[in-house]
Design a protein around this motif. Structure first.
Motif, PDB file in Angstrom:
ATOM      1  N   LEU A 359      11.822  -5.926   1.190  1.00  0.00           N
ATOM      2  CA  LEU A 359      10.758  -6.671   0.511  1.00  0.00           C
ATOM      3  C   LEU A 359      10.601  -6.177  -0.923  1.00  0.00           C
ATOM      4  N   GLY A 360      10.652  -4.865  -1.104  1.00  0.00           N
ATOM      5  CA  GLY A 360      10.493  -4.291  -2.425  1.00  0.00           C
ATOM      6  C   GLY A 360      11.627  -4.627  -3.379  1.00  0.00           C
ATOM      7  N   ALA A 361      12.753  -5.049  -2.830  1.00  0.00           N
ATOM      8  CA  ALA A 361      13.909  -5.390  -3.674  1.00  0.00           C
ATOM      9  C   ALA A 361      13.917  -6.850  -4.103  1.00  0.00           C
ATOM     10  N   VAL A 362      13.008  -7.659  -3.576  1.00  0.00           N
ATOM     11  CA  VAL A 362      12.935  -9.067  -4.011  1.00  0.00           C
ATOM     12  C   VAL A 362      12.469  -9.089  -5.465  1.00  0.00           C
ATOM     13  N   PRO A 363      13.219  -9.727  -6.344  1.00  0.00           N
ATOM     14  CA  PRO A 363      12.890  -9.665  -7.778  1.00  0.00           C
ATOM     15  C   PRO A 363      11.570 -10.357  -8.094  1.00  0.00           C
ATOM     16  N   ILE A 371       3.673  -9.527  -0.332  1.00  0.00           N
ATOM     17  CA  ILE A 371       2.698  -9.436   0.755  1.00  0.00           C
ATOM     18  C   ILE A 371       3.415  -8.980   2.019  1.00  0.00           C
ATOM     19  N   ALA A 372       2.877  -7.967   2.675  1.00  0.00           N
ATOM     20  CA  ALA A 372       3.419  -7.484   3.945  1.00  0.00           C
ATOM     21  C   ALA A 372       2.407  -7.755   5.051  1.00  0.00           C
ATOM     22  N   VAL A 373       2.855  -8.439   6.098  1.00  0.00           N
ATOM     23  CA  VAL A 373       2.042  -8.676   7.285  1.00  0.00           C
ATOM     24  C   VAL A 373       2.637  -7.807   8.386  1.00  0.00           C
ATOM     25  N   LEU A 374       1.946  -6.753   8.763  1.00  0.00           N
ATOM     26  CA  LEU A 374       2.505  -5.710   9.614  1.00  0.00           C
ATOM     27  C   LEU A 374       1.733  -5.594  10.921  1.00  0.00           C
ATOM     28  N   GLY A 375       2.453  -5.601  12.030  1.00  0.00           N
ATOM     29  CA  GLY A 375       1.837  -5.454  13.345  1.00  0.00           C
ATOM     30  C   GLY A 375       2.297  -4.193  14.036  1.00  0.00           C
ATOM     31  N   ASP A 376       1.641  -3.870  15.122  1.00  0.00           N
ATOM     32  CA  ASP A 376       1.918  -2.630  15.849  1.00  0.00           C
ATOM     33  C   ASP A 376       3.379  -2.497  16.259  1.00  0.00           C
ATOM     34  N   MET A 377       3.868  -1.271  16.176  1.00  0.00           N
ATOM     35  CA  MET A 377       5.167  -0.879  16.721  1.00  0.00           C
ATOM     36  C   MET A 377       4.892  -0.267  18.090  1.00  0.00           C
ATOM     37  N   LEU A 378       5.534  -0.765  19.121  1.00  0.00           N
ATOM     38  CA  LEU A 378       5.217  -0.379  20.497  1.00  0.00           C
ATOM     39  C   LEU A 378       6.133   0.723  21.017  1.00  0.00           C
ATOM     40  N   ALA A 386       0.394   8.666  14.086  1.00  0.00           N
ATOM     41  CA  ALA A 386       0.995   9.277  12.901  1.00  0.00           C
ATOM     42  C   ALA A 386       2.125   8.415  12.340  1.00  0.00           C
ATOM     43  N   LEU A 387       2.913   7.772  13.210  1.00  0.00           N
ATOM     44  CA  LEU A 387       4.037   6.967  12.743  1.00  0.00           C
ATOM     45  C   LEU A 387       3.562   5.688  12.062  1.00  0.00           C
ATOM     46  N   HIS A 388       2.421   5.157  12.486  1.00  0.00           N
ATOM     47  CA  HIS A 388       1.881   3.972  11.825  1.00  0.00           C
ATOM     48  C   HIS A 388       1.251   4.326  10.475  1.00  0.00           C
ATOM     49  N   SER A 389       0.383   5.325  10.457  1.00  0.00           N
ATOM     50  CA  SER A 389      -0.247   5.693   9.186  1.00  0.00           C
ATOM     51  C   SER A 389       0.788   6.224   8.195  1.00  0.00           C
ATOM     52  N   GLY A 390       1.881   6.791   8.729  1.00  0.00           N
ATOM     53  CA  GLY A 390       2.932   7.321   7.871  1.00  0.00           C
ATOM     54  C   GLY A 390       3.720   6.262   7.123  1.00  0.00           C
ATOM     55  N   LEU A 391       3.496   4.992   7.454  1.00  0.00           N
ATOM     56  CA  LEU A 391       4.192   3.916   6.742  1.00  0.00           C
ATOM     57  C   LEU A 391       3.644   3.695   5.337  1.00  0.00           C
ATOM     58  N   LYS A 392       2.530   4.341   5.011  1.00  0.00           N
ATOM     59  CA  LYS A 392       1.942   4.136   3.675  1.00  0.00           C
ATOM     60  C   LYS A 392       2.935   4.464   2.563  1.00  0.00           C
ATOM     61  N   SER A 393       3.730   5.505   2.751  1.00  0.00           N
ATOM     62  CA  SER A 393       4.688   5.872   1.705  1.00  0.00           C
ATOM     63  C   SER A 393       5.720   4.767   1.507  1.00  0.00           C
ATOM     64  N   ALA A 394       6.128   4.094   2.589  1.00  0.00           N
ATOM     65  CA  ALA A 394       7.083   2.988   2.469  1.00  0.00           C
ATOM     66  C   ALA A 394       6.437   1.774   1.807  1.00  0.00           C
ATOM     67  N   VAL A 395       5.154   1.534   2.099  1.00  0.00           N
ATOM     68  CA  VAL A 395       4.417   0.453   1.441  1.00  0.00           C
ATOM     69  C   VAL A 395       4.321   0.721  -0.057  1.00  0.00           C
ATOM     70  N   ALA A 397       6.330   2.713  -1.852  1.00  0.00           N
ATOM     71  CA  ALA A 397       7.661   2.682  -2.465  1.00  0.00           C
ATOM     72  C   ALA A 397       8.134   1.252  -2.715  1.00  0.00           C
ATOM     73  N   ALA A 398       7.731   0.330  -1.859  1.00  0.00           N
ATOM     74  CA  ALA A 398       8.112  -1.075  -2.017  1.00  0.00           C
ATOM     75  C   ALA A 398       7.214  -1.800  -3.013  1.00  0.00           C
ATOM     76  N   ASP A 399       6.194  -1.106  -3.511  1.00  0.00           N
ATOM     77  CA  ASP A 399       5.255  -1.696  -4.475  1.00  0.00           C
ATOM     78  C   ASP A 399       4.643  -2.980  -3.914  1.00  0.00           C
ATOM     79  N   VAL A 400       4.190  -2.889  -2.655  1.00  0.00           N
ATOM     80  CA  VAL A 400       3.570  -4.040  -2.002  1.00  0.00           C
ATOM     81  C   VAL A 400       2.186  -4.266  -2.607  1.00  0.00           C
ATOM     82  N   ASP A 401       1.860  -5.517  -2.874  1.00  0.00           N
ATOM     83  CA  ASP A 401       0.591  -5.852  -3.511  1.00  0.00           C
ATOM     84  C   ASP A 401      -0.543  -6.047  -2.512  1.00  0.00           C
ATOM     85  N   LEU A 402      -0.198  -6.570  -1.324  1.00  0.00           N
ATOM     86  CA  LEU A 402      -1.236  -6.935  -0.370  1.00  0.00           C
ATOM     87  C   LEU A 402      -0.703  -6.732   1.047  1.00  0.00           C
TER      88      LEU A 402
END
Length: 474
Positions: A359-363, A371-378, A386-395, A397-402
């Motif tokens: 997503l972050g590579a889309v020009p 925009i990222a719409v993210l649901g639970d990883m089961l 911890a694995l869900h909250s830890g996704l903040k760094s990936a969000v 890094a991708a410079d997600v706006d919303l």
């Protein structure tokens, strides 16, 4: 399909199953476990899974089944055709699969695929690549479990030149019997990551379970391993213990199948593949570095089974991602366009990070807001928060706006985001459909990613229904 090229004759079925039918029938042209998708001429196998298949035997014959594989105690109904009676239809399906594998020509080549992430995509790349070289048979959908693998085997024509089998697991010991059915000449482990932690004490234990796929290889068979995975050494040791030859892939110059000069654009990805003394420019219609890594595994497998690598890899230029696994479509909002990336079929920490990176590579020149719409990883067990909250760094890094978030675990990530990035949160997907539609505007790119059980596929469907069919919305 006529009797000359039927999938199974009645005599072949009897030999494989060890029983004769209690009626006559025409040659079998397919094998099915579901009356909703079966074709006339299929053998219907009455498995006992979520529903007891014996309840649908009569419906199968009404739909044109040539025969049915049933339990010995099944009571024949009016209108039923030829029946093969066995102690357990699943065991019968396994026997049929083993017979299918045994009858392959000695020149045929078989590849098995497992891994924490990317199994289905890699299998589909192999299907496309090997189909350029000869008759190719591969698993449908994600048929990779205790019934999916023998079903795929049972459906394999005798004249198959190349076969590709996806092999999955949730628990230790599940891959071992499946790889011994398949007996691949090359086996890929795409990667080992923190998935199914609900059922494993550690990621190292997951690596050991994935390594079971090498037990089905012949002596000297190719054990294809991601070069820079933390468990690569562990997997190599497992492979060598079973007499297999480790073959590595990745973007490191020391990998046997090495990628370089990687770049992404609006129409996919490009790289140079170096393998067996060849340097091959490759274009992939599917964008993403993680997709390109899996393509390197494909190159390693094609080379390992002695097939023509450049011709095979050319197929990747035409292979687009399927629904739920990165499929891209255009929505029409106002007087402009929105790019929708559908990753709603499955998710784990590694694939979530990869999807966010894509997503972050889309020009931004074409799509200004991400925009990222993210649901639970089961199935992540006690590590889920911890694995869900830890996704903040990936969000970040991708410079997600919303970000729109769904599910109890994803609340941790949502709470960690700054207010400006919070688009909306809900325990279930339905409220997000409305919230997202209200915020959508021309020039957005929207990526939807979650485990299938979170039901974010409904968000994708709602967006397509509202914005995807008849041009710009009023």
């Amino acid at each position: 399909m006529n009797a000359m090229n039927a999938l199974w004759s009645f005599s072949e079925l009897s030999s494989a199953l060890g029983v004769a039918s209690d009626g006559d029938g025409v040659a079998i042209t397919g094998v099915s476990i579901d009356t909703r998708t079966m074709q006339a001429g299929d053998l219907f196998v009455a498995l006992k899974d979520q529903r007891d298949g014996h309840e649908f035997v009569s419906a199968a014959f009404k739909a044109g089944a040539a025969a049915a594989l049933v339990s010995r105690d099944y009571v024949r109904q009016a209108g039923d055709g030829a029946l093969f009676r066995v102690t357990d239809p699943l065991d019968g399906l396994v026997a049929l699969g083993l017979a299918a594998r045994k009858r392959l020509s000695t020149d045929a080549r078989v590849v098995g695929v497992t891994g924490s992430v990317g199994k289905t995509g890699t299998k589909e790349m192999l299907r496309a690549c090997l189909s350029r070289l000869g008759a190719t048979h591969a698993s449908e959908k994600s048929y990779n479990n205790h019934w999916g693998v023998p079903l795929t085997l049972a459906r394999m024509p005798a004249d198959t030149r190349f076969a590709v089998f996806e092999i999955g697991m949730n628990h230790a010991g599940e891959i071992r019997p499946l790889t011994k059915m398949v007996r691949p000449h090359a086996a890929i482990i795409t990667t080992v990551e923190a998935v199914h932690l609900e059922y494993f004490p550690s990621v190292a234990a997951i690596a050991d379970a994935k390594g079971e796929i090498f037990e089905g290889l012949p002596h000297g068979g190719a054990a294809i391993i991601k070069y820079d995975n933390p468990f690569a050494g562990r997997l190599k040791a497992i492979a060598e213990a079973f007499g297999a030859k480790p073959v590595t892939f990745g973007f490191d110059s020391n990998a046997d199948a090495c990628g370089s000069d990687f770049r992404m654009s609006d129409d996919g990805s490009d790289m140079t593949v170096s393998i067996a003394g060849l340097s091959i420019p490759v274009h992939l219609a599917m964008p993403g570095r993680h997709i390109a890594e899996n393509a390197l595994a494909v190159a390693a497998a094609v080379a390992a089974i002695g097939a023509e690598v450049p011709t095979a890899l050319a197929a990747l230029a035409d292979l687009v991602p399927p629904s739920g696994r990165g499929a891209r479509s255009t929505l029409y909002v106002g007087d402009g366009e929105v790019l929708l990336i559908d990753e709603s079929y499955n998710a784990n920490p590694a694939s979530m990070q990869a999807a966010l990176a894509t997503l972050g590579a889309v020009p931004r020149q074409r799509f200004m807001r991400r925009i990222a719409v993210l649901g639970d990883m089961l199935e992540l067990g006690s590590e889920a928060p911890a694995l869900h909250s830890g996704l903040k760094s990936a969000v970040d890094a991708a410079d997600v706006d919303l970000v729109f978030a769904c599910g109890p675990h994803m609340k941790g990530l949502y709470d960690a985001l700054p207010a400006a990035k919070k688009g909306g949160y809900s325990l279930t997907s339905a409220p997000l459909e409305i919230a997202l539609a209200d915020r959508l505007r021309a020039g957005d790119v929207v990526m939807v990613k979650a485990s299938n059980g979170t039901r974010l596929g409904a968000v994708v469907a709602a967006l397509k229904s509202q914005f995807g069919k008849d041009g710009p919305a009023a």
